[in-house]
Design an enzyme around this catalytic site. Structure first.
Site, PDB file in Angstrom:
ATOM      1  CD  GLU A 112       7.853  45.404  30.612  1.00 32.59           C
ATOM      2  OE1 GLU A 112       9.076  45.226  30.634  1.00 32.59           O
ATOM      3  OE2 GLU A 112       7.154  45.467  31.651  1.00 32.59           O
ATOM      4  CG  ASP A 147       3.801  44.595  36.880  1.00 34.70           C
ATOM      5  OD1 ASP A 147       2.667  44.121  36.711  1.00 34.70           O
ATOM      6  OD2 ASP A 147       4.390  45.263  36.005  1.00 34.70           O
ATOM      7  CB  SER A 148       3.927  40.860  34.298  1.00 40.08           C
ATOM      8  OG  SER A 148       3.436  42.121  33.873  1.00 40.08           O
ATOM      9  CB  CYS A 201      -2.865  47.498  32.778  1.00 42.05           C
ATOM     10  SG  CYS A 201      -1.207  46.843  32.456  1.00 42.05           S
ATOM     11  CG  HIS A 211       3.012  47.606  32.084  1.00 41.34           C
ATOM     12  ND1 HIS A 211       2.765  46.579  32.952  1.00 41.34           N
ATOM     13  CD2 HIS A 211       4.252  47.381  31.565  1.00 41.34           C
ATOM     14  CE1 HIS A 211       3.802  45.748  32.950  1.00 41.34           C
ATOM     15  NE2 HIS A 211       4.718  46.213  32.114  1.00 41.34           N
ATOM     16  CB  CYS A 242       0.475  42.613  38.326  1.00 40.21           C
ATOM     17  SG  CYS A 242       0.031  41.801  36.786  1.00 40.21           S
TER      18      CYS A 242
HETATM   19  N1  DGL Z   1       1.069  45.490  34.867  1.00 38.99           N
HETATM   20  C1  DGL Z   1       0.281  44.320  34.570  1.00 38.99           C
HETATM   21  C2  DGL Z   1      -1.187  44.579  34.922  1.00 38.99           C
HETATM   22  O1  DGL Z   1      -1.436  45.463  35.727  1.00 38.99           O
HETATM   23  C3  DGL Z   1       0.608  43.954  33.166  1.00 38.99           C
HETATM   24  C4  DGL Z   1       0.074  42.703  32.729  1.00 38.99           C
HETATM   25  C5  DGL Z   1       0.834  42.036  31.627  1.00 38.99           C
HETATM   26  O2  DGL Z   1       1.954  41.583  31.879  1.00 38.99           O
HETATM   27  O3  DGL Z   1       0.233  41.879  30.565  1.00 38.99           O
HETATM   28  O4  DGL Z   1      -2.083  43.937  34.473  1.00 38.99           O
END
Ligand code: DGL
Length: 271
Positions: free
Chosen positions: A156, A13-14, A188, A190, A76
């Protein structure tokens, strides 16, 4: 040389969001070893151009393939929405992603077909959820999408139940809730970190769905079909890699996964 079945699953993931998928995989497949990658130095991805997201995704995939993963999970939505062809082209191992799984979960949950989709700007703009819903036989024209760019930095930061997050959630959700969805996709990875707060704001008549459980089930099926499930008595050792602030992932990870995370490593990718 370990047996391929005991090689790790790569989840990426990011940032910390992919931990929501990791938890579901750990719960369903406790013998599987996981190598997690969170690009915490460069998060958020959801507001970046497709070219940049593709480049970052390729770097992460190469890193995880070097760790001899037997399966990749794109945890992600943003990378799944804009970089899946790049990822699958690079990967000799099977690739699972979150968008189709989220669409399936929503279609299973909805009674009215009125589905809200909240996600990053890139994911919303890509139309990937609408396309997946249509592919699975749903009516994409009845969905309501809303980009929620501030949720990722809030998650985050660990602002999971914070007045600022609540205020922003109210603002983002108002136009979606005005259309009376019975189901809301947390599009998402997150966002499930904010689930109690989001459920509170959406109210009890809206079912919140995410991809985690469906992706974990897909993982089990794909590994079983390929004869790659880890030995049941395998005692997995998990590794977590981040590009910045390992303590932050450790903190949120321990809270969310309910276990100590001693092996959070700091690495750098790209330039
Ligand atoms: N968890 C990522 C997603 O599902 C986050 C994306 C981001 O870094 O903006 O899209």
């Amino acid at each position: 040389m370990t047996q391929p079945a005991n090689h790790p699953i790569g989840i990426f993931d990011s940032g910390v969001g992919g931990l929501t998928v990791t938890r579901a995989v750990m719960e369903r497949l406790p013998a599987e070893r996981i190598v997690y990658f969170g690009d915490t130095a460069r998060v958020p991805y959801g507001v970046k151009s497709p070219e940049t997201v593709n480049r970052y995704a390729a770097e992460i995939v190469r890193f995880l393939l070097d760790k001899e993963v037997k399966l990749l999970i794109v945890a992600c939505n943003t990378m799944a929405a804009v970089a899946l062809p790049t990822i699958t082209a690079l990967s000799p191992v099977p690739v699972l992603e979150v968008i189709d799984a989220g669409a399936r979960s929503a279609l299973a949950a909805t009674g009215t077909g009125r589905i809200g989709i909240i996600a990053t700007p890139s994911t919303v703009q890509s139309g990937a959820y609408k396309a997946a819903i249509a592919r699975r036989g749903g009516d994409a024209s009845r969905t309501i999408s809303r980009a929620c760019p501030l949720f990722v930095p809030l998650a985050e930061e660990g602002f999971l139940d914070h007045p600022a997050t609540r205020l922003i959630a109210r603002e983002y959700l108002a136009p979606v809730l005005a259309e009376n969805p019975d189901t809301l996709i947390l599009g998402c990875t997150h966002y499930p970190l904010l689930r109690p707060l989001l459920q509170d704001e959406a109210g009890p008549s809206v079912t919140l769905v995410d991809s985690a459980a469906a992706v974990a089930a897909d993982t089990q099926r794909i590994l079983a079909e390929a004869g790659l499930l880890a030995d049941a008595d395998h005692l997995p050792h998990h590794d977590f890699y981040v590009t910045d602030a390992p303590d932050r992932l450790r903190g949120i990870g321990e809270l969310f996964l309910g276990r100590p995370l001693p092996d959070v490593h700091l690495v750098s990718l790209g330039c």
